[in-house]
Design an enzyme around this catalytic site. Structure first.
Site, PDB file in Angstrom:
ATOM      1  N   ARG A  86      51.060  49.947  37.709  1.00  0.00           N
ATOM      2  CA  ARG A  86      49.618  50.108  37.470  1.00  0.00           C
ATOM      3  C   ARG A  86      48.679  49.959  38.968  1.00  0.00           C
ATOM      4  O   ARG A  86      49.045  49.266  40.004  1.00  0.00           O
ATOM      5  CB  ARG A  86      49.100  48.784  36.904  1.00  0.00           C
ATOM      6  CG  ARG A  86      47.767  48.639  36.672  1.00  0.00           C
ATOM      7  CD  ARG A  86      47.278  47.352  35.960  1.00  0.00           C
ATOM      8  NE  ARG A  86      45.811  47.272  35.962  1.00  0.00           N
ATOM      9  CZ  ARG A  86      45.256  46.356  36.406  1.00  0.00           C
ATOM     10  NH1 ARG A  86      45.881  45.310  37.129  1.00  0.00           N
ATOM     11  NH2 ARG A  86      43.969  46.186  36.575  1.00  0.00           N
ATOM     12  N   HIS A 130      38.898  49.791  40.674  1.00  0.00           N
ATOM     13  CA  HIS A 130      39.220  48.487  41.274  1.00  0.00           C
ATOM     14  C   HIS A 130      38.233  48.321  42.362  1.00  0.00           C
ATOM     15  O   HIS A 130      38.800  47.884  43.728  1.00  0.00           O
ATOM     16  CB  HIS A 130      40.715  48.344  41.513  1.00  0.00           C
ATOM     17  CG  HIS A 130      41.359  46.837  41.559  1.00  0.00           C
ATOM     18  ND1 HIS A 130      42.344  46.695  40.866  1.00  0.00           N
ATOM     19  CD2 HIS A 130      40.797  45.665  42.247  1.00  0.00           C
ATOM     20  CE1 HIS A 130      42.713  45.315  41.098  1.00  0.00           C
ATOM     21  NE2 HIS A 130      41.875  44.842  41.991  1.00  0.00           N
ATOM     22  N   GLU A 175      38.651  43.961  35.955  1.00  0.00           N
ATOM     23  CA  GLU A 175      37.661  42.864  36.263  1.00  0.00           C
ATOM     24  C   GLU A 175      36.372  43.234  36.514  1.00  0.00           C
ATOM     25  O   GLU A 175      35.923  42.640  37.587  1.00  0.00           O
ATOM     26  CB  GLU A 175      38.324  41.997  37.420  1.00  0.00           C
ATOM     27  CG  GLU A 175      39.857  41.462  37.107  1.00  0.00           C
ATOM     28  CD  GLU A 175      40.442  40.714  38.209  1.00  0.00           C
ATOM     29  OE1 GLU A 175      39.959  40.302  39.118  1.00  0.00           O
ATOM     30  OE2 GLU A 175      41.654  40.248  37.982  1.00  0.00           O
ATOM     31  N   ASN A 304      43.710  39.748  32.846  1.00  0.00           N
ATOM     32  CA  ASN A 304      44.497  38.858  33.928  1.00  0.00           C
ATOM     33  C   ASN A 304      44.174  37.492  34.092  1.00  0.00           C
ATOM     34  O   ASN A 304      43.091  37.097  33.773  1.00  0.00           O
ATOM     35  CB  ASN A 304      43.506  39.682  35.161  1.00  0.00           C
ATOM     36  CG  ASN A 304      43.903  41.224  35.108  1.00  0.00           C
ATOM     37  OD1 ASN A 304      44.504  41.923  34.437  1.00  0.00           O
ATOM     38  ND2 ASN A 304      43.116  41.841  36.238  1.00  0.00           N
ATOM     39  N   TYR A 306      45.281  33.876  36.060  1.00  0.00           N
ATOM     40  CA  TYR A 306      45.986  33.079  37.091  1.00  0.00           C
ATOM     41  C   TYR A 306      45.996  31.609  36.932  1.00  0.00           C
ATOM     42  O   TYR A 306      46.860  30.977  37.390  1.00  0.00           O
ATOM     43  CB  TYR A 306      45.267  33.467  38.336  1.00  0.00           C
ATOM     44  CG  TYR A 306      45.569  34.758  38.930  1.00  0.00           C
ATOM     45  CD1 TYR A 306      46.475  35.349  39.767  1.00  0.00           C
ATOM     46  CD2 TYR A 306      44.557  36.142  38.410  1.00  0.00           C
ATOM     47  CE1 TYR A 306      46.892  36.606  39.900  1.00  0.00           C
ATOM     48  CE2 TYR A 306      44.962  37.303  38.643  1.00  0.00           C
ATOM     49  CZ  TYR A 306      45.935  37.773  39.577  1.00  0.00           C
ATOM     50  OH  TYR A 306      46.124  38.982  39.891  1.00  0.00           O
ATOM     51  N   GLU A 381      47.693  41.505  34.897  1.00  0.00           N
ATOM     52  CA  GLU A 381      47.891  40.757  36.324  1.00  0.00           C
ATOM     53  C   GLU A 381      48.017  39.338  36.224  1.00  0.00           C
ATOM     54  O   GLU A 381      47.538  38.651  35.243  1.00  0.00           O
ATOM     55  CB  GLU A 381      46.669  40.930  37.179  1.00  0.00           C
ATOM     56  CG  GLU A 381      46.160  42.109  37.909  1.00  0.00           C
ATOM     57  CD  GLU A 381      45.042  42.005  38.690  1.00  0.00           C
ATOM     58  OE1 GLU A 381      44.602  40.742  39.269  1.00  0.00           O
ATOM     59  OE2 GLU A 381      44.238  43.056  38.959  1.00  0.00           O
TER      60      GLU A 381
END
Ligand code: IFM
Length: 480
Positions: A86, A130, A175, A304, A306, A381
Site C-alpha cells: 500500500r 496521504h 486518515e 488504521n 495503533y 495500518e
C-alpha cells in the site's frame, strides 16, 4: 477468557485463504526527490520548513530516497514474501498546482513502480491522498473549501486513467481525521491552522472528495475499481462507567469516527454531531445531494489502529490532561470537546508514548463488523515505533515490535474467528521514514534505514513478519 481477550480461541493460527499480507508507506514519508521531474511543494514541504513545526527542522526533501531506489525496495518486499503493498501517490508530483493536465514524468514514476510490483507478484494498493496537498490549493483555501474536493475528483480521474489498467485496489484518502483535525484544528500537522470551524468544513469536504474520487475512479476503470478509504477509527474508552464519562466517549466517537462513518456508510451525518457542534457551525456547507455523493459502494473499509483513546468528562477543579496522543497544541483537535479530558491508556508504551493494547483492535474490528456486516475490512495500518539500534554485527534486533505485531495479529485472528470479515493486514511501515511532526526521530519500519547512507537493513521483525506472510499463520513471537 474475557469477551475482549485477543487470543485466538482455536488451536489453529491460520488466517483465511487469500488473506492479504502487506506493508504500507506514504509518498511524502519515503519518496524524497521533492523538486524533481516537475513536483512542486505540498503543504508538508511548506510546514516542515516552518520553524518549530517539525522535529529539528527535518523535511521530506530526501526522505529515504524511494523515488530513486524503488526497484531495490520492491525487491526487498518480494524477498519477504509479501502479497500486497500500500503506497500513496503524491498529488503535487502528478498535478503540481492541483489543476490542469498531469505531468507525465510524475505518472511515469508510479507506472514504473506498479510494473515492478506486479512483476514481483505483489498487488499494488494505491492511496490517492496521504496528506500532501499541493501548496497552491492550500493558498486557494485548502480542504475547508469545496473547490478542493472538486479538484480532488479531477486528480483522481487523471491517476485512474494512468494506472487503471494495472491497479484495481484503490484507497481514496488516508486518515481524513488527521487531515481535518490535526491539520486545521490543533495545527500539529500541515497546514498548521487552528480553527475548529475550518476543521469541520475540511472533514465534510474530505468526505465529498472521497465520493467524487470514487465516482471518477469507477468511470476511469469502467466499474472495475475495488474502492476503499482508510480511517484511523478511534477506539474510545470512557475512563469510568459514569454517565458523564460515557457521554464524553459518545461525543468523541461522533467527531472522531461517525463524522466519517455516517456519511460514508449510512448516507447521513449523525444528528448528535450537529447538536454537539451547534455553537460552532450550522453545517450550512453541507449541500443537498452531498451525502448521496459521499455514500459510494465500497469494496472494503480500511481501518488504521495503533492505540486506544481514553476519555473522561472534566469535573470542576480537575486538571485537564492534554495527552490525546496526537501531539501537543494549545488548540484542541476535537471541535466542541474542550471540556473533555484525555488520559494515558494503561499498558506498555511505544516510542510514540502510545499504549500497547491489542484488545482495542479486536473491539474495533468486531464492533464495525457487527454494525456493517456486509462490508469487508482491511487493517490498512498497524505497527509501532521503538528505539531501534544497529548491533555491532550490523543486525537490528527488535523483539518489542515483534511482540506488538504478534499481539495485534492475534487480535485480528480472534476477531475473524468471532465473525469479523477481515481480509488483510498492512504493517506500518515497510521501512523507517519521515514521521511527520516527529521527523526522522521515530522509527516505525520493519526495515531499518541508516539516514546517512540510506542503507536498508531488514530488522528481525521483518524476518518474523515474512514467516507469517509466507505461511499465512501466526508465528511464535519468540522465533525470529
Ligand atoms: O506515519 C503515520 C502514517 O502516515 C499515518 N498513520 C499513522 C502513522 C504513524 O503515526
Amino acid at each position: 477468557m474475557t469477551a475482549t481477550d485477543p487470543r485466538p480461541r482455536t488451536s489453529t493460527r491460520r488466517f483465511p485463504a487469500g488473506f492479504l499480507w502487506g506493508t504500507a508507506t506514504a509518498a511524502y514519508q519515503i519518496e524524497g526527490a521533492a523538486a524533481e521531474d516537475g513536483r512542486t511543494p505540498s503543504i508538508w514541504d511548506t510546514f516542515s520548513r516552518t520553524p518549530g513545526k517539525v522535529f529539528e527542522g527535518h523535511t521530506g526533501d530526501v526522505a529515504v530516497d524511494h523515488y530513486h531506489r524503488f526497484r531495490d525496495d520492491v525487491r526487498m518486499m518480494a524477498d519477504l514474501g509479501l502479497s500486497a503493498y500500500r503506497f500513496s501517490v503524491a498529488w503535487p508530483r502528478v498535478q503540481p498546482t492541483g489543476r490542469g493536465p498531469a505531468v507525465q514524468k510524475g505518472l511515469d514514476f508510479y507506472r514504473r513502480l506498479v510494473d515492478e510490483l506486479l512483476g514481483a507478484g505483489i498487488e499494488p494498493v494505491v492511496t490517492l491522498y496521504h496528506w500532501d496537498l499541493p501548496q497552491d490549493l492550500e493558498a486557494a483555501g485548502g480542504w475547508p473549501e469545496r473547490a478542493t474536493a472538486e479538484r480532488f475528483g479531477a486528480y483522481a480521474a487523471l491517476v485512474g486513467e494512468a494506472l487503471g489498467d494495472r491497479v484495481t485496489r484503490w484507497t481514496t484518502l488516508n486518515e481524513p481525521w488527521c487531515t481535518a483535525f490535526l491539520g486545521y484544528g490543533s495545527g500539529v500537522h500541515a497546514p498548521g491552522r487552528t480553527d475548529a470551524v475550518a476543521a469541520l468544513r475540511a472533514a465534510h469536504h474530505l468526505n465529498l472528495a472521497h465520493g467524487l474520487a470514487a465516482q471518477a475512479l469507477q468511470a476511469a476503470l469502467l466499474g472495475r475499481a475495488r474502492l476503499s478509504i482508510s480511517l484511523n477509527l478511534h477506539e474510545i474508552r470512557p475512563l469510568t462507567a459514569s454517565a458523564e464519562d460515557r457521554e464524553a466517549a459518545r461525543r468523541i466517537d461522533a467527531v472522531g469516527n461517525r463524522v466519517f462513518l455516517g456519511p460514508l456508510l449510512d448516507g447521513a451525518y449523525p444528528e448528535d454531531l450537529f447538536a454537539d457542534t451547534a455553537s460552532l457551525t450550522d453545517w450550512g456547507f453541507v449541500r443537498d445531494g452531498d451525502t448521496a455523493t459521499i455514500r459510494q459502494p465500497l469494496d472494503s473499509l480500511g481501518i488504521n489502529y495503533y492505540t486506544p483513546t481514553v476519555v473522561s468528562a472534566v469535573t470542576e477543579g480537575a486538571e485537564k490532561p492534554q495527552d490525546d496522543g496526537h501531539g501537543a497544541s494549545d488548540h484542541s483537535p476535537w471541535p466542541g470537546g474542550d471540556d473533555i479530558a484525555f488520559h494515558r491508556a494503561p499498558g506498555e508504551r511505544t516510542a510514540m508514548d502510545w499504549a500497547v493494547d491489542p484488545s482495542g483492535l479486536y473491539d474495533l474490528l468486531t464492533r464495525v463488523s457487527a454494525r456493517y456486516p456486509d462490508l469487508p475490512l482491511l487493517v490498512t495500518e498497524n505497527g509501532a515505533a521503538f528505539e531501534d539500534e544497529v548491533g555491532a554485527d550490523g543486525t537490528v534486533h527488535d523483539p518489542d515490535r515483534i511482540a506488538y505485531v504478534h499481539g495485534h495479529l492475534a487480535a485480528v485472528h480472534r476477531a475473524i474467528a468471532d465473525g469479523a470479515d477481515v481480509r488483510g493486514y498492512f504493517l506500518w511501515s515497510l521501512m523507517d521514514n519521515f514521521e511527520w511532526a516527529y521527523g526522522y526521530a521515530k522509527r516505525f519500519g520493519a526495515i531499518h534505514v541508516d539516514y546517512e547512507s540510506l542503507a536498508r537493513t531488514p530488522k528481525s521483525s521483518a524476518h518474523w513478519y515474512a514467516r507469517v506472510a509466507r505461511s499465512n499463520e501466526l508465528a511464535d513471537p519468540t522465533e525470529e
